[in-house]
Design a protein around this motif. Structure first.
Motif, PDB file in Angstrom:
ATOM      1  N   ARG A   1      67.420  16.746  87.228  1.00  0.00           N
ATOM      2  CA  ARG A   1      67.281  15.539  86.416  1.00  0.00           C
ATOM      3  C   ARG A   1      66.810  14.422  87.340  1.00  0.00           C
ATOM      4  O   ARG A   1      67.408  14.151  88.385  1.00  0.00           O
ATOM      5  CB  ARG A   1      68.614  15.168  85.769  1.00  0.00           C
ATOM      6  CG  ARG A   1      69.137  16.229  84.805  1.00  0.00           C
ATOM      7  CD  ARG A   1      70.339  15.724  84.038  1.00  0.00           C
ATOM      8  NE  ARG A   1      71.428  15.338  84.914  1.00  0.00           N
ATOM      9  CZ  ARG A   1      72.312  14.379  84.636  1.00  0.00           C
ATOM     10  NH1 ARG A   1      72.206  13.692  83.502  1.00  0.00           N
ATOM     11  NH2 ARG A   1      73.293  14.105  85.470  1.00  0.00           N
TER      12      ARG A   1
ATOM     13  N   PRO B   1      66.370  11.014  89.016  1.00  0.00           N
ATOM     14  CA  PRO B   1      67.196   9.796  89.070  1.00  0.00           C
ATOM     15  C   PRO B   1      66.346   8.530  89.192  1.00  0.00           C
ATOM     16  O   PRO B   1      65.285   8.528  89.829  1.00  0.00           O
ATOM     17  CB  PRO B   1      68.032  10.009  90.342  1.00  0.00           C
ATOM     18  CG  PRO B   1      67.137  10.809  91.242  1.00  0.00           C
ATOM     19  CD  PRO B   1      66.278  11.671  90.343  1.00  0.00           C
ATOM     20  N   TYR B   2      66.838   7.462  88.595  1.00  0.00           N
ATOM     21  CA  TYR B   2      66.175   6.156  88.674  1.00  0.00           C
ATOM     22  C   TYR B   2      67.250   5.092  88.906  1.00  0.00           C
ATOM     23  O   TYR B   2      68.196   4.975  88.118  1.00  0.00           O
ATOM     24  CB  TYR B   2      65.436   5.840  87.378  1.00  0.00           C
ATOM     25  CG  TYR B   2      64.499   6.925  86.900  1.00  0.00           C
ATOM     26  CD1 TYR B   2      63.202   7.024  87.390  1.00  0.00           C
ATOM     27  CD2 TYR B   2      64.923   7.860  85.955  1.00  0.00           C
ATOM     28  CE1 TYR B   2      62.346   8.019  86.948  1.00  0.00           C
ATOM     29  CE2 TYR B   2      64.074   8.855  85.511  1.00  0.00           C
ATOM     30  CZ  TYR B   2      62.788   8.938  86.009  1.00  0.00           C
ATOM     31  OH  TYR B   2      61.939   9.931  85.567  1.00  0.00           O
TER      32      TYR B   2
ATOM     33  N   PRO C   1      63.286   6.784  80.814  1.00  0.00           N
ATOM     34  CA  PRO C   1      63.018   7.901  81.734  1.00  0.00           C
ATOM     35  C   PRO C   1      61.812   8.731  81.307  1.00  0.00           C
ATOM     36  O   PRO C   1      61.471   8.808  80.125  1.00  0.00           O
ATOM     37  CB  PRO C   1      64.318   8.724  81.674  1.00  0.00           C
ATOM     38  CG  PRO C   1      65.371   7.728  81.305  1.00  0.00           C
ATOM     39  CD  PRO C   1      64.683   6.777  80.344  1.00  0.00           C
TER      40      PRO C   1
ATOM     41  N   ALA D   1      71.585  12.566  96.229  1.00  0.00           N
ATOM     42  CA  ALA D   1      72.372  12.581  94.993  1.00  0.00           C
ATOM     43  C   ALA D   1      73.671  11.801  95.162  1.00  0.00           C
ATOM     44  O   ALA D   1      74.101  11.086  94.250  1.00  0.00           O
ATOM     45  CB  ALA D   1      72.661  14.022  94.588  1.00  0.00           C
TER      46      ALA D   1
ATOM     47  N   LYS E   1      75.800   4.321  91.072  1.00  0.00           N
ATOM     48  CA  LYS E   1      76.078   4.369  89.638  1.00  0.00           C
ATOM     49  C   LYS E   1      77.519   3.968  89.328  1.00  0.00           C
ATOM     50  O   LYS E   1      77.780   3.203  88.390  1.00  0.00           O
ATOM     51  CB  LYS E   1      75.799   5.774  89.109  1.00  0.00           C
ATOM     52  CG  LYS E   1      76.064   5.945  87.620  1.00  0.00           C
ATOM     53  CD  LYS E   1      75.665   7.348  87.166  1.00  0.00           C
ATOM     54  CE  LYS E   1      75.865   7.510  85.665  1.00  0.00           C
ATOM     55  NZ  LYS E   1      75.408   8.860  85.214  1.00  0.00           N
TER      56      LYS E   1
ATOM     57  N   ARG F   1      69.783   5.544  85.811  1.00  0.00           N
ATOM     58  CA  ARG F   1      69.394   6.429  84.708  1.00  0.00           C
ATOM     59  C   ARG F   1      69.009   7.813  85.252  1.00  0.00           C
ATOM     60  O   ARG F   1      68.727   7.967  86.438  1.00  0.00           O
ATOM     61  CB  ARG F   1      68.195   5.857  83.956  1.00  0.00           C
ATOM     62  CG  ARG F   1      68.367   4.445  83.449  1.00  0.00           C
ATOM     63  CD  ARG F   1      69.185   4.380  82.173  1.00  0.00           C
ATOM     64  NE  ARG F   1      69.102   3.054  81.592  1.00  0.00           N
ATOM     65  CZ  ARG F   1      68.194   2.685  80.694  1.00  0.00           C
ATOM     66  NH1 ARG F   1      67.284   3.547  80.287  1.00  0.00           N
ATOM     67  NH2 ARG F   1      68.188   1.462  80.198  1.00  0.00           N
ATOM     68  N   HIS F   2      68.980   8.773  84.337  1.00  0.00           N
ATOM     69  CA  HIS F   2      68.494  10.114  84.685  1.00  0.00           C
ATOM     70  C   HIS F   2      67.656  10.653  83.534  1.00  0.00           C
ATOM     71  O   HIS F   2      67.948  10.386  82.361  1.00  0.00           O
ATOM     72  CB  HIS F   2      69.654  11.077  84.948  1.00  0.00           C
ATOM     73  CG  HIS F   2      70.469  10.744  86.142  1.00  0.00           C
ATOM     74  ND1 HIS F   2      71.561   9.907  86.088  1.00  0.00           N
ATOM     75  CD2 HIS F   2      70.341  11.102  87.439  1.00  0.00           C
ATOM     76  CE1 HIS F   2      72.074   9.779  87.288  1.00  0.00           C
ATOM     77  NE2 HIS F   2      71.349  10.494  88.124  1.00  0.00           N
ATOM     78  N   SER F   3      66.648  11.409  83.874  1.00  0.00           N
ATOM     79  CA  SER F   3      65.882  12.118  82.856  1.00  0.00           C
ATOM     80  C   SER F   3      66.693  13.308  82.372  1.00  0.00           C
ATOM     81  O   SER F   3      67.750  13.641  82.934  1.00  0.00           O
ATOM     82  CB  SER F   3      64.560  12.605  83.446  1.00  0.00           C
ATOM     83  OG  SER F   3      64.800  13.677  84.363  1.00  0.00           O
TER      84      SER F   3
ATOM     85  N   LEU G   1      76.306  15.864  89.956  1.00  0.00           N
ATOM     86  CA  LEU G   1      75.138  15.323  89.259  1.00  0.00           C
ATOM     87  C   LEU G   1      74.308  16.414  88.599  1.00  0.00           C
ATOM     88  O   LEU G   1      73.796  16.245  87.491  1.00  0.00           O
ATOM     89  CB  LEU G   1      74.272  14.532  90.244  1.00  0.00           C
ATOM     90  CG  LEU G   1      72.972  13.936  89.694  1.00  0.00           C
ATOM     91  CD1 LEU G   1      73.262  12.922  88.604  1.00  0.00           C
ATOM     92  CD2 LEU G   1      72.158  13.290  90.822  1.00  0.00           C
ATOM     93  N   GLU G   2      74.140  17.552  89.275  1.00  0.00           N
ATOM     94  CA  GLU G   2      73.337  18.642  88.741  1.00  0.00           C
ATOM     95  C   GLU G   2      74.223  19.846  88.426  1.00  0.00           C
ATOM     96  O   GLU G   2      75.303  20.006  88.988  1.00  0.00           O
ATOM     97  CB  GLU G   2      72.249  19.052  89.745  1.00  0.00           C
ATOM     98  CG  GLU G   2      71.397  17.905  90.272  1.00  0.00           C
ATOM     99  CD  GLU G   2      70.474  17.287  89.234  1.00  0.00           C
ATOM    100  OE1 GLU G   2      70.711  17.465  88.022  1.00  0.00           O
ATOM    101  OE2 GLU G   2      69.517  16.606  89.631  1.00  0.00           O
TER     102      GLU G   2
END
Length: 595
Positions: free
Chosen positions: A142, A144-145, A156, A436, A443, A453-455, A498-499
């Motif tokens: 995903r 990250p932004y 995203p 990450a 965050k 944000r995340h896609s 995160l993943e």
């Protein structure tokens, strides 16, 4: 590990990819547990590319291409000497599958228009690839932004390698902004920003400056871009696609966008010589003509049916449009004598193409996109310290709220994090600028300053095996490696949750990839040892039997008695079930109890 099948392997990673760096030691330790010694080699971009193209690896970390390239373009590229999958498939595959058969099927399914047949064939292809154990999917990526809260309105990306900042608005402070961009590594250079070529051109910069006929929207919807409307219909043995172009659009230099500008770009990208560099690109392979019906109507024709045609026209490269004024001789630029290709940028496997075409490049990066190139500051080593973009105030769509956007180079992810916290950097966008753990820290502990944000999952991170190398040419060894790697544990430790681990090559959100494949490519240390340390497992069994290399007579007798009892039990159960079906239960209650 003296009882394991010992092996020593080369594990190849990029030295500028923070995700690769943090998982290396975990993977190495996992493999040591089954007797495999790992020689890790962190390589720069050029060395890494040479290793994957020349097969100088046993195990290599990479990613799938993501939307909108998966599965068709990503898997079509396996036939082209451009990425690691080409060398991975150069090995002898497990029968009955052959490399030639697999690649032919990948090509054939793309010329099918029957939806049910497309779906069925992709399932079959994915199942066959899965069984080869040449890929170890690790986690779903995903993007990250991290954005300073003075900037708002970000959405995203739905397309891999895109950093869509054009929708953002400035809520407070200066109308200029700074960004640390990445699509797998820390930003070093945008390259010449030529829309018709690959590395060293930065995809996100190409996406800001240039546009195509159509764009890739949420959930894969094909949306209008420089074409307002279009239609696709059967024509002979192929298809005819007619595009109504936007009127009143200009390139950044004021040159009019029209059909002749489109044809000029097609002529250069798909010249008989240059299109050999785009062998993975199905649209380039199957398009046979591109012509204008009038100033704002473009007609494309293909030699055969090709279901992903519109989807491929959304790609960031190689078929986006540069201003005719940027070509060496404008509209008169000959595709062979004055091609838009940059000298020396075809890549080492295609250097020979320049014997048949004169690459003159573009005089400047000029497109129709929401941002236009302004300037750059470069170091002696050729890297960019900063690259400045201006918003296109004549843009036909929603005009960017950021008036000046500067991409800034940083040496480390720690430098990026420090600049964000100090307020000298507004955004860290994509994979590369931050680890990450840094993203998660910003965050959860700095949410007052940053919008993180995340896609959705766009790509899968994976390991690729070289089946031609000793040890990795044995599918049992490859399967042992697959089951030895504890993805869930190192993802929790290195990625702060995160993943999430994955067990299939491609994201299930990709077209035709929502299939359940088996066996599951998941962590199972006992299975890994069974595959690579069979003598060690035998020793463990012998130890539980008192050290004897054979089962004693008492043990054998016990096994026989247990087996006989098991058979008797099964027979009794079968008799009970049969009796119940016939209304004659084995244990019938007394009549007085039934009345």
């Amino acid at each position: 590990m003296s009882n394991c099948n010992a092996a020593e392997i080369d594990f190849i990673l990029r030295d500028d990819d923070p995700e690769m760096e943090v998982v290396e030691d975990d993977i190495r330790k996992n493999l040591e547990a089954i007797g495999i010694s790992v020689n890790t080699r962190f390589l720069n971009a050029t060395e890494y590319r040479d290793a994957e193209l020349n097969g100088n690896y046993h195990l290599l970390f990479t990613r799938t291409w993501g939307a909108p390239y998966d599965p068709h373009s990503y898997m079509a590229s396996w036939s082209v000497p451009a990425h690691v999958e080409y060398t991975a498939l150069s090995s002898e595959l497990e029968a009955p599958l052959t490399r030639e058969d697999l690649l032919a099927r990948i090509e054939s399914v793309q010329t099918e228009l029957d939806e049910s047949k497309i779906k069925s064939e992709w399932r079959s292809i994915l199942e066959d690839v899965h069984k080869q154990a040449l890929f170890l999917p690790l986690w779903g990526t995903r993007i990250p932004y991290v954005i300073n809260r003075r900037l708002i309105g970000f959405t995203p990306a739905s397309q891999a390698f895109s950093i869509p900042v054009h929708t953002m608005q400035v809520a407070s402070g200066a109308t200029s902004a700074t960004i640390s961009p990445g699509v797998g590594s820390l930003f070093k250079s945008t390259g010449p920003i030529n829309p018709h070529q690959y590395s060293p051109n930065a995809l996100w910069a190409q996406d800001w400056i240039y546009e195509g006929l159509v764009s890739y929207g949420q959930d894969g919807v094909i949306e209008p871009a420089l074409a307002r409307t279009w239609s696709v219909e059967p024509h002979g043995e192929g298809q005819r696609a007619t595009f109504q172009l936007r009127e009143g659009v200009t390139f950044h230099d004021g040159t009019a966008f029209n059909c002749s500008a489109c044809v000029l770009n097609f002529d250069h990208v798909l010249s008989d010589t240059v299109k050999a560099r785009h062998q993975w690109f199905g649209a380039g392979k199957y398009l046979k003509s591109w012509k204008c019906n009038d100033e704002y109507e473009l007609v494309l024709e293909t030699t055969t049916n090709f279901y992903p045609l519109l989807q491929e026209l959304t790609y960031i490269r190689p078929l986006r449009f540069a201003s005719p004024s940027a070509f060496a001789f404008g509209h008169d630029s000959d595709p062979d004598e004055h091609n838009s290709c940059e000298p020396g940028d075809f890549g080492s496997k295609w250097d020979y193409l320049e014997e048949s075409v004169n690459c003159m490049g573009l005089t400047a990066p000029i497109g129709t996109g929401p941002f236009k190139y302004q300037s750059r500051t470069s170091s002696e080593d050729g890297s960019d310290d900063s690259v400045v973009f201006e918003h296109n105030d004549q843009y036909w769509g929603q005009k960017p709220g950021i008036e000046t956007l500067t991409a800034v180079r940083y040496d480390t992810t720690e430098d990026v994090e420090a600049a964000l916290k100090a307020g000298t950097l507004d955004m860290a966008m994509g994979i590369g600028p931050l680890t990450a753990k840094q993203v998660q820290d910003l965050k959860f502990h700095h949410s007052d300053q940053f919008d993180v944000r995340h896609s959705d999952v766009i790509q899968h991170s994976l390991l690729v095996f070289n089946g031609k190398k000793a040890s990795m040419d044995n599918i049992s060894t490859r399967r042992a490696v697959i089951h030895a790697i504890d993805k869930a544990t190192f993802l929790e430790g290195e990625f702060a949750g995160l993943e999430q681990p994955v067990t299939q090559l491609l994201p299930q959100s990709a077209p035709y990839c929502n299939v359940d494949l088996s066996p599951k490519l998941s962590f199972d240390l006992e299975k890994a040892k069974l595959l690579n340390c069979p003598t060690e497992l035998s020793s463990s069994i012998r130890a539980t039997e008192g050290g004897s290399s054979d089962l004693g007579s008492n043990a054998i007798a016990g096994i026989v008695i247990a087996a006989v009892a098991g058979v008797a039990l099964i027979a009794m159960l079968a008799r009970m079930i049969q009796g119940e079906r016939q209304g004659k239960p084995l244990f019938s209650p007394a009549k007085s109890e039934m009345n």
